[in-house]
Motif scaffolding. Structure first.
Motif, mmCIF file in Angstrom:
data_model
loop_
_atom_site.group_PDB
_atom_site.id
_atom_site.type_symbol
_atom_site.label_atom_id
_atom_site.label_comp_id
_atom_site.label_asym_id
_atom_site.label_seq_id
_atom_site.Cartn_x
_atom_site.Cartn_y
_atom_site.Cartn_z
ATOM 1 N N MET A 109 7.774 -15.356 -11.681
ATOM 2 C CA MET A 109 6.915 -14.290 -11.160
ATOM 3 C C MET A 109 5.588 -14.320 -11.922
ATOM 4 N N ASN A 110 4.468 -14.428 -11.196
ATOM 5 C CA ASN A 110 3.191 -14.522 -11.892
ATOM 6 C C ASN A 110 2.723 -13.154 -12.378
ATOM 7 N N LEU A 111 1.666 -13.167 -13.223
ATOM 8 C CA LEU A 111 1.195 -11.943 -13.869
ATOM 9 C C LEU A 111 0.756 -10.894 -12.859
ATOM 10 N N LEU A 112 0.026 -11.328 -11.817
ATOM 11 C CA LEU A 112 -0.464 -10.367 -10.825
ATOM 12 C C LEU A 112 0.697 -9.623 -10.171
ATOM 13 N N ARG A 113 1.756 -10.353 -9.814
ATOM 14 C CA ARG A 113 2.915 -9.709 -9.178
ATOM 15 C C ARG A 113 3.582 -8.719 -10.131
ATOM 16 N N LYS A 114 3.604 -9.039 -11.409
ATOM 17 C CA LYS A 114 4.159 -8.102 -12.385
ATOM 18 C C LYS A 114 3.310 -6.840 -12.461
ATOM 19 N N LEU A 115 1.991 -7.002 -12.412
ATOM 20 C CA LEU A 115 1.091 -5.855 -12.476
ATOM 21 C C LEU A 115 1.231 -4.957 -11.249
ATOM 22 N N LEU A 116 1.668 -5.539 -10.125
ATOM 23 C CA LEU A 116 1.814 -4.777 -8.888
ATOM 24 C C LEU A 116 3.185 -4.095 -8.779
ATOM 25 N N PHE A 117 3.952 -4.131 -9.843
ATOM 26 C CA PHE A 117 5.296 -3.551 -9.825
ATOM 27 C C PHE A 117 5.326 -2.088 -9.367
ATOM 28 N N PRO A 118 4.398 -1.223 -9.825
ATOM 29 C CA PRO A 118 4.432 0.170 -9.346
ATOM 30 C C PRO A 118 4.294 0.276 -7.821
ATOM 31 N N PHE A 119 3.497 -0.621 -7.222
ATOM 32 C CA PHE A 119 3.342 -0.608 -5.767
ATOM 33 C C PHE A 119 4.633 -1.057 -5.083
ATOM 34 N N ALA A 120 5.375 -1.980 -5.727
ATOM 35 C CA ALA A 120 6.660 -2.407 -5.178
ATOM 36 C C ALA A 120 7.653 -1.245 -5.169
ATOM 37 N N ILE A 121 7.651 -0.449 -6.223
ATOM 38 C CA ILE A 121 8.530 0.725 -6.276
ATOM 39 C C ILE A 121 8.170 1.697 -5.149
ATOM 40 N N LEU A 122 6.870 1.921 -4.947
ATOM 41 C CA LEU A 122 6.421 2.825 -3.890
ATOM 42 C C LEU A 122 6.804 2.281 -2.509
ATOM 43 N N TYR A 123 6.575 0.986 -2.299
ATOM 44 C CA TYR A 123 6.911 0.363 -1.022
ATOM 45 C C TYR A 123 8.411 0.442 -0.762
ATOM 46 N N GLY A 124 9.196 0.195 -1.805
ATOM 47 C CA GLY A 124 10.639 0.285 -1.672
ATOM 48 C C GLY A 124 11.101 1.690 -1.326
ATOM 49 N N LEU A 125 10.449 2.683 -1.910
ATOM 50 C CA LEU A 125 10.788 4.083 -1.615
ATOM 51 C C LEU A 125 10.488 4.408 -0.152
ATOM 52 N N ILE A 126 9.333 3.953 0.326
ATOM 53 C CA ILE A 126 8.943 4.224 1.719
ATOM 54 C C ILE A 126 9.926 3.579 2.693
#
Length: 337
Positions: free
Chosen positions: A1-18
């Motif tokens: 997993m590259n650095l950018l994808r790690k930085l986007l982790f909060p957005f993944a949590i939000l997307y998963g919640l939606i």
């Protein structure tokens, strides 16, 4: 997993919640799903692209089309048209999308339709004078406004959904728990000689429920390449200079199957629309050499390159084992519905 994808982790949590809330609302009937009075089989995945949906749909077409009136319904990804379209003699890859057009060219005894609104697409198909008896929904696992009678979920052997994470940190369109909606899970793109021990290790990772069945398939390449009016054995062209072109998600197996050391391999994004600049580059690199591409890319390149040079190699989905049982499960579902 590259650095950018790690930085986007909060957005993944939000997307998963939606997506989880959306699925909950459909599960509880708060958001309406529409059912239809005929067998509908949905083939899809949890991840974005590259799991082998097209060869799996084609497997089902071959299995069923001699017994039933079959229709496929896709959204027609990257097509240059809108709304419901039923394929006919005037159709092309730009109008239908590459994969539906491939279905239309290969299987003359089925209906091929596209519509981003699957409910409307099914209604339109059922309004035809010669309406289908079975509908195959292509890439519709997350399209929950239509409730299919049977769900087939695909996951790649080298990229299992159980090892992945939600977008944009990973490649999953929804939580791994979405796999529970599947009747059958197929692990695709396996080694041809996958051992029982390796299959059991995968099975442990996927946490199947008691009512789910698991199968393993591999990509089976044809032993010939084909042009508009010619076919040549792969063994006869392996030593020749070639330009190999792939606009698919994971092109390495295609290149590895057919290339020799000094062949030119051109890789483009999945579902790539080839521009005039791309065509000129291909012609300049190829000169008088053979140009070999995937079946999906061929439907978009045909007409832009000479038929004497341009060839494609077909693929199909083959089962490591258990194909007879898989066929029986599908046929029983249709017979009982």
């Amino acid at each position: 997993m590259n650095l950018l994808r790690k930085l986007l982790f909060p957005f993944a949590i939000l997307y998963g919640l939606i997506t989880s809330i959306r699925n909950f609302l459909f599960d509880k009937g708060i958001l309406k799903s529409y059912s239809f009075d005929l067998p509908i089989i949905a083939v899809g995945n949890l991840s974005v692209g590259g799991t082998g949906k097209t060869p799996q749909i084609e497997y089902l077409i071959r299995l069923l089309s001699d017994k039933y009136k079959i229709a496929t319904l896709s959204r027609g990804y990257k097509r240059q048209s809108e709304g419901f379209i039923l394929a006919d003699a005037s159709s092309n890859a730009a109008i239908l999308g590459d994969e539906p057009f491939q279905f239309y060219q290969k299987f003359k005894n089925i209906k091929v339709a596209v519509d981003a609104n699957r409910k409307n697409g099914i209604e339109q198909l059922l309004s035809q004078s010669n309406k289908p008896e079975v509908i195959l929904l292509d890439d519709a696992f997350q399209h929950r406004k239509v409730k299919a009678g049977f769900y087939i979920l695909l996951t790649s052997y080298g990229d299992l959904y159980s090892d992945d994470f939600i977008l944009p940190t990973g490649n999953l369109r929804e939580s791994r728990s979405g796999a529970q909606r599947a009747n059958i899970i197929i692990v695709t793109k396996c080694p041809t000689s996958l051992s029982l021990d390796a299959q059991n290790e995968v099975k442990k990772k996927l946490y199947l429920s008691k009512n789910q069945e698991l199968y393993f398939t591999y990509i089976d390449y044809d032993d010939c390449i084909y042009s508009e009016d010619k076919k040549i054995k792969v063994g006869e062209i392996k030593s020749l200079d070639k330009v190999l072109i792939a606009g698919i998600a994971k092109p390495d197996p295609f290149f590895d199957y057919i290339k020799k050391e000094n062949d030119i391999c051109l890789s483009f994004p999945d579902h790539h629309n080839f521009t005039d600049k791309d065509i000129l580059e291909i012609k300049n690199l190829a000169q008088n050499s053979l140009i070999i591409t995937t079946e999906k890319d061929y439907v978009r390149l045909k007409g832009s390159l000479t038929s004497e040079q341009l060839f494609y190699i077909p693929i199909k989905s083959s089962f490591v084992s258990g194909s007879e049982n898989f066929d029986k499960v599908i046929l029983n579902y249709i017979l009982n519905n």
